[in-house]
Design a protein around this motif. Structure first.
Motif, mmCIF file in Angstrom:
data_model
loop_
_atom_site.group_PDB
_atom_site.id
_atom_site.type_symbol
_atom_site.label_atom_id
_atom_site.label_comp_id
_atom_site.label_asym_id
_atom_site.label_seq_id
_atom_site.Cartn_x
_atom_site.Cartn_y
_atom_site.Cartn_z
ATOM 1 N N PRO A 1 -3.977 4.952 -59.549
ATOM 2 C CA PRO A 1 -3.043 4.975 -58.415
ATOM 3 C C PRO A 1 -1.605 5.090 -58.898
ATOM 4 N N ALA A 2 -0.760 5.631 -58.022
ATOM 5 C CA ALA A 2 0.653 5.781 -58.354
ATOM 6 C C ALA A 2 1.476 4.571 -57.935
ATOM 7 N N ASP A 3 1.083 3.883 -56.865
ATOM 8 C CA ASP A 3 1.851 2.754 -56.341
ATOM 9 C C ASP A 3 1.020 1.483 -56.430
ATOM 10 N N PRO A 4 1.651 0.359 -56.700
ATOM 11 C CA PRO A 4 0.917 -0.913 -56.750
ATOM 12 C C PRO A 4 0.572 -1.396 -55.352
ATOM 13 N N VAL A 5 -0.399 -2.281 -55.294
ATOM 14 C CA VAL A 5 -0.808 -2.885 -54.020
ATOM 15 C C VAL A 5 -0.243 -4.284 -53.844
ATOM 16 N N SER A 6 0.321 -4.854 -54.892
ATOM 17 C CA SER A 6 0.912 -6.181 -54.782
ATOM 18 C C SER A 6 2.230 -6.095 -54.028
ATOM 19 N N PRO A 7 2.640 -7.170 -53.340
ATOM 20 C CA PRO A 7 3.886 -7.130 -52.578
ATOM 21 C C PRO A 7 5.097 -7.010 -53.492
ATOM 22 N N SER A 8 6.050 -6.186 -53.077
ATOM 23 C CA SER A 8 7.280 -6.019 -53.837
ATOM 24 C C SER A 8 8.229 -7.178 -53.545
ATOM 25 N N ALA A 9 9.373 -7.172 -54.225
ATOM 26 C CA ALA A 9 10.341 -8.255 -54.027
ATOM 27 C C ALA A 9 10.880 -8.299 -52.605
ATOM 28 N N PRO A 10 11.269 -7.163 -51.977
ATOM 29 C CA PRO A 10 11.725 -7.247 -50.583
ATOM 30 C C PRO A 10 10.641 -7.729 -49.623
ATOM 31 N N LEU A 11 9.413 -7.235 -49.835
ATOM 32 C CA LEU A 11 8.332 -7.671 -48.952
ATOM 33 C C LEU A 11 8.015 -9.143 -49.157
ATOM 34 N N GLY A 12 7.980 -9.597 -50.413
ATOM 35 C CA GLY A 12 7.739 -11.013 -50.667
ATOM 36 C C GLY A 12 8.823 -11.901 -50.085
ATOM 37 N N THR A 13 10.077 -11.433 -50.142
ATOM 38 C CA THR A 13 11.172 -12.198 -49.557
ATOM 39 C C THR A 13 11.032 -12.307 -48.050
ATOM 40 N N ALA A 14 10.670 -11.200 -47.403
ATOM 41 C CA ALA A 14 10.502 -11.217 -45.949
ATOM 42 C C ALA A 14 9.348 -12.122 -45.528
ATOM 43 N N VAL A 15 8.244 -12.045 -46.268
ATOM 44 C CA VAL A 15 7.098 -12.899 -45.943
ATOM 45 C C VAL A 15 7.437 -14.372 -46.156
ATOM 46 N N GLY A 16 8.140 -14.673 -47.249
ATOM 47 C CA GLY A 16 8.535 -16.060 -47.504
ATOM 48 C C GLY A 16 9.482 -16.599 -46.453
ATOM 49 N N ALA A 17 10.457 -15.778 -46.009
ATOM 50 C CA ALA A 17 11.382 -16.217 -44.970
ATOM 51 C C ALA A 17 10.658 -16.450 -43.647
ATOM 52 N N SER A 18 9.701 -15.586 -43.315
ATOM 53 C CA SER A 18 8.937 -15.760 -42.076
ATOM 54 C C SER A 18 8.093 -17.033 -42.129
ATOM 55 N N ALA A 19 7.440 -17.256 -43.267
ATOM 56 C CA ALA A 19 6.633 -18.469 -43.400
ATOM 57 C C ALA A 19 7.505 -19.726 -43.348
ATOM 58 N N GLY A 20 8.691 -19.659 -43.973
ATOM 59 C CA GLY A 20 9.599 -20.806 -43.913
ATOM 60 C C GLY A 20 10.100 -21.067 -42.516
ATOM 61 N N GLY A 21 10.409 -20.002 -41.761
ATOM 62 C CA GLY A 21 10.838 -20.193 -40.373
ATOM 63 C C GLY A 21 9.745 -20.790 -39.512
ATOM 64 N N LEU A 22 8.500 -20.354 -39.733
ATOM 65 C CA LEU A 22 7.385 -20.927 -38.978
ATOM 66 C C LEU A 22 7.187 -22.397 -39.309
ATOM 67 N N LEU A 23 7.282 -22.733 -40.591
ATOM 68 C CA LEU A 23 7.143 -24.132 -40.989
ATOM 69 C C LEU A 23 8.267 -24.988 -40.433
ATOM 70 N N GLY A 24 9.504 -24.468 -40.465
ATOM 71 C CA GLY A 24 10.621 -25.230 -39.903
ATOM 72 C C GLY A 24 10.477 -25.445 -38.415
ATOM 73 N N GLY A 25 9.991 -24.425 -37.681
ATOM 74 C CA GLY A 25 9.760 -24.609 -36.253
ATOM 75 C C GLY A 25 8.704 -25.655 -35.959
ATOM 76 N N LEU A 26 7.653 -25.692 -36.778
ATOM 77 C CA LEU A 26 6.622 -26.712 -36.589
ATOM 78 C C LEU A 26 7.167 -28.110 -36.864
ATOM 79 N N VAL A 27 8.041 -28.224 -37.866
ATOM 80 C CA VAL A 27 8.641 -29.529 -38.161
ATOM 81 C C VAL A 27 9.480 -30.005 -36.983
#
Length: 225
Positions: free
Chosen positions: A163-189
């Motif tokens: 393959p030419a492109d990796p399937v693992s999340p890149s830095a921008p995608l990982g940052t977006a996923v982490g921010a979304s998960a953190g926002g969800l956790l903060g809302g639950l708190v």
């Protein structure tokens, strides 16, 4: 000359020092967002990229075999693709031991077609294709040994390519996923934590023994008088 109580200066009350910074009630939300963003960014930067290459094999039925039986054999061979027997035969061509190869290969089947997809994963795209092709060839060879008894054959349909492109999340995608998960956790708190409220104390006015005794003595004095 004595001053009256109204003219006397009132005592000075001690000054209350207010804290310079008071945390708002919603502070867990931005804190969790920042924490999640940092974790996602770190994961995207520190984790090496992973590549996935997929090869395909198809199950064909013989002349005297019902074509619908190929679907059932495809499901069985799809599960055998990741078995110890198949991996032991493929580890030489894949260049990895069986224990490590087991975590770098997976197989998928479809209930509508006798197709088997074998996917190899690795940090090297060429190695990912080699793993997929080695396991596919091992599956074809193993099915050929019992083709006289089963009446079906497994044929390599398409080889895996690097393959030419990796399937693992890149830095921008990982940052977006982490921010979304953190926002969800903060809302639950914010939802589950107890909120400060006003406490009202209800006191029942019940006459004490002293008051009852005083009333009794008062009644006796009235009788005597």
């Amino acid at each position: 000359m004595t001053e009256s109580p109204d003219q006397q200066p009132s005592p000075r009350r001690p000054r209350r020092f207010r804290p310079a910074f008071v945390r708002p009630a919603w502070w867990p939300l931005p804190a969790c967002v920042l924490l999640g963003t940092a974790c996602g960014l770190g994961y995207g930067l520190l984790t090496p990229p992973q590549y996935a290459a997929t090869g395909y094999a198809v199950v064909t039925a013989g002349k005297d075999i019902d074509p619908a039986a190929a679907l059932g054999y495809a499901q069985s061979y799809g599960r055998l693709a990741t078995s110890d027997t198949t991996l032991a035969y493929a580890h030489g061509a894949a260049g990895e031991p069986v224990r490590q190869l087991r975590s770098h290969v997976r197989s998928e089947t479809s209930p509508d077609s006798p197709m088997i997809a074998v996917t190899g994963t690795s940090s090297d795209p060429e190695r990912a294709a080699d793993i997929a092709n080695a396991v596919t060839e091992a599956l074809v060879a193993g099915a050929g040994h019992v083709a006289g008894d089963t009446g079906v054959k497994v044929i390599a349909y398409a080889h895996a390519v690097a393959p030419a492109d990796p399937v693992s999340p890149s830095a921008p995608l990982g940052t977006a996923v982490g921010a979304s998960a953190g926002g969800l956790l903060g809302g639950l708190v914010l939802l589950v934590r107890p909120r400060p409220g006003r406490r009202t104390a209800v006191t029942a006015q019940v006459p004490g023994p002293a008051q009852a005794g005083g009333a009794a003595h008062t009644g006796e004095r009235e009788l005597v008088s």
